[in-house]
Design an enzyme around this catalytic site. Structure first.
Site, PDB file in Angstrom:
ATOM      1  CD  GLN A  75      34.521  33.038  42.109  1.00 20.31           C
ATOM      2  OE1 GLN A  75      34.969  31.972  42.528  1.00 20.31           O
ATOM      3  NE2 GLN A  75      35.036  33.650  41.054  1.00 20.31           N
ATOM      4  CE  LYS A 115      34.183  33.220  37.250  1.00 22.21           C
ATOM      5  NZ  LYS A 115      35.546  33.727  37.283  1.00 22.21           N
ATOM      6  CG  ASP A 131      27.808  37.109  40.457  1.00 16.89           C
ATOM      7  OD1 ASP A 131      28.089  35.926  40.180  1.00 16.89           O
ATOM      8  OD2 ASP A 131      28.594  38.048  40.275  1.00 16.89           O
ATOM      9  CB  CYS A 184      36.613  41.916  37.844  1.00 17.95           C
ATOM     10  SG  CYS A 184      37.492  41.540  36.347  1.00 17.95           S
ATOM     11  CG  HIS A 227      33.043  40.127  39.088  1.00 17.62           C
ATOM     12  ND1 HIS A 227      32.768  40.546  37.814  1.00 17.62           N
ATOM     13  CD2 HIS A 227      34.186  39.416  39.008  1.00 17.62           C
ATOM     14  CE1 HIS A 227      33.725  40.106  36.995  1.00 17.62           C
ATOM     15  NE2 HIS A 227      34.593  39.417  37.693  1.00 17.62           N
TER      16      HIS A 227
HETATM   17  N1  PMP Z   1      30.792  37.358  39.220  1.00 20.34           N
HETATM   18  C1  PMP Z   1      31.768  36.847  39.973  1.00 20.34           C
HETATM   19  C2  PMP Z   1      31.597  36.811  41.457  1.00 20.34           C
HETATM   20  C3  PMP Z   1      32.918  36.366  39.360  1.00 20.34           C
HETATM   21  O1  PMP Z   1      33.901  35.859  40.108  1.00 20.34           O
HETATM   22  C4  PMP Z   1      33.041  36.430  37.951  1.00 20.34           C
HETATM   23  C5  PMP Z   1      34.292  35.954  37.248  1.00 20.34           C
HETATM   24  N2  PMP Z   1      35.480  36.350  37.863  1.00 20.34           N
HETATM   25  C6  PMP Z   1      31.982  36.947  37.235  1.00 20.34           C
HETATM   26  C7  PMP Z   1      30.871  37.405  37.887  1.00 20.34           C
HETATM   27  C8  PMP Z   1      32.023  37.031  35.737  1.00 20.34           C
HETATM   28  O2  PMP Z   1      32.020  35.734  35.216  1.00 20.34           O
HETATM   29  P1  PMP Z   1      32.284  35.501  33.658  1.00 20.34           P
HETATM   30  O3  PMP Z   1      33.530  36.270  33.326  1.00 20.34           O
HETATM   31  O4  PMP Z   1      32.464  34.028  33.559  1.00 20.34           O
HETATM   32  O5  PMP Z   1      31.094  36.004  32.940  1.00 20.34           O
END
Ligand code: PMP
Length: 416
Positions: free
Chosen positions: A213, A236, A210, A374, A133
């Protein structure tokens, strides 16, 4: 605060009982019952979380840590109590290792800036993967620019899995940090994080995972994973927005400098200098998101009540069903076909732009996400500008997947 235990039937969930906990799911959108299939972007909150936040604001709110009065003590207990719940949930060794952040993004930026600016120099390498991401790419690019370090990217194959052989080759004498997603938001791939950690540890390289998910969908044990940092977001995992967590190994956090300065992260301040607070507060400058932490604590209770293995089993069978019915839609191609995926299906429909798909299925009350998620490098790898993505949570149903498949048939008819 936990889900009705009757909702748990051996390895199966009583979906109707679980769904009753989520008020937002019981509404019509465009004249149809909402089918919410955008959980990877943000999941919904059970009444238990909404009630905990509401109760906190109705009864306990004051600023934390500094007050001797009763409300401040109650707020502090609720705030620090939530930290202890999160620590137990991911099996960290100590509350000192649980730093509240705004979310995954802020947690990774914290490590990139605090750890990265201290430890990276000219020619050093940060090893990530093609599957990241943007939140696990851009903070490293920024710190590389600041320090002269270099970002190195492990390639992936056409199923959406990282090339472990390439990873091992790229993990070289200059690698100072390995950072990768536990589960890909764009494809659902579950990365072989144990193998990655083992390879990195063998070379004394720290690992950041990270987990945005992963935490909502499977049991996560940071001690068992043996990673140094683990980042995730409340919204999430059925908790509030604007709250998240950085788990950091105590020995790593202890030697890292503060990232932001201000109130709460200090023990004493004079114009000659400042003595920083102990862990984890050293990394929590300013008034924190107290209600967010309380709500996240309630989300953890809720997930514990259902059981992460029940959730993982439920989502695996949902994914199998949804994959089967979507594959029957003519011209549909699933992007990301790794075995053992999380319940995310990215797809394209031949000749139809994903945004059109998203808009048309919304008319049927079905919420899916369309775009690059993203993760632009992933789109580039597969040669597509965007995909449509259905992402499931334990409260979704087979019937919702069937409705999506039927709506996609209509989309095809409209573009025939
Ligand atoms: N890493 C992953 C794998 C994500 O799916 C996301 C959110 N789509 C993020 C980081 C960023 O998370 P946040 O916007 O809640 O900071």
């Amino acid at each position: 605060m936990s889900a009705n235990p009757e909702a748990v039937l051996n390895a199966e969930l009583d979906i109707e009982t679980v769904r009753a906990d989520f008020p937002i799911l019981h509404q019509e959108v465009n004249g149809r019952t909402l089918a919410y299939l955008d959980n990877a972007a943000s999941a919904q909150r059970p009444r238990q979380v909404i009630d905990a936040v509401s109760h906190y604001y109705s009864s306990d709110h004051a600023n934390v840590h500094r007050g001797v009065h009763t409300l401040s003590q109650r707020a502090t207990d609720a705030f620090e109590g939530a930290r202890a719940k999160v620590r137990r949930f991911i099996n960290a060794g100590s509350d000192k290792e649980i730093v509240w952040t705004r979310g995954t993004t802020e947690a990774i930026n914290l490590v990139a800036q605090s750890w990265g600016r201290t430890h990276l120099g000219e020619g050093d390498e940060v090893l990530i993967t093609w599957l990241e991401h943007h939140a696990n790419i851009v903070p490293w690019q920024i710190v590389c620019e600041q320090t002269g370090a270099r970002l190195v990217v492990t390639p992936m194959d056409d199923t959406g899995q990282i090339r472990l052989d390439e990873f091992e080759r790229l993990l070289g004498p200059k690698t100072r940090m390995v950072a990768l997603g536990h589960v890909s938001n764009a494809l659902g791939t579950v990365n072989p994080v144990r193998d990655v950690v083992a390879m990195a540890k063998a070379r004394d390289v720290p690992v950041l995972l990270d987990g945005a998910q992963a935490v909502p969908h499977m049991a996560v044990d940071v001690q068992d994973l043996d990673c140094d940092f683990y980042a995730f977001s409340g919204h999430k995992m059925f908790g509030p927005t604007g709250i998240g967590v950085l788990y950091g190994r105590e020995s790593m956090l202890a030697e890292m400098p503060p990232w932001q300065g201000g109130g709460d992260m200090i023990l004493a301040v004079s114009f000659d200098g400042t003595v920083y607070n102990e862990l984890p507060w050293k990394f929590e400058a300013g008034t924190p998101n107290i209600a967010g932490a309380v709500g996240l604590g309630a989300a953890v209770d809720y997930l514990d009540g259902i059981g992460m293995s029940n959730i993982a089993n439920r989502e695996a069978s949902l994914l199998a069903h949804a994959t089967r019915v979507l594959e029957e839609v003519p011209g549909l191609r699933i992007i990301g076909t790794a075995p053992g995926k999380a319940a995310v299906i990215s797809f394209i429909l031949e000749g139809i732009h994903p945004h059109d798909i998203g808009t048309i299925v919304d008319h049927e009350g079905i919420a899916i996400r369309t775009g690059h998620h993203c993760a632009m490098p992933i789109m580039e790898h597969f040669g597509v500008p965007a995909t449509a993505r259905a992402s499931f949570a334990f409260y979704n149903t087979e019937e919702e997947a069937d409705r999506l498949a039927q709506a996609l048939l209509k989309v095809r008819e409209m573009f025939a």
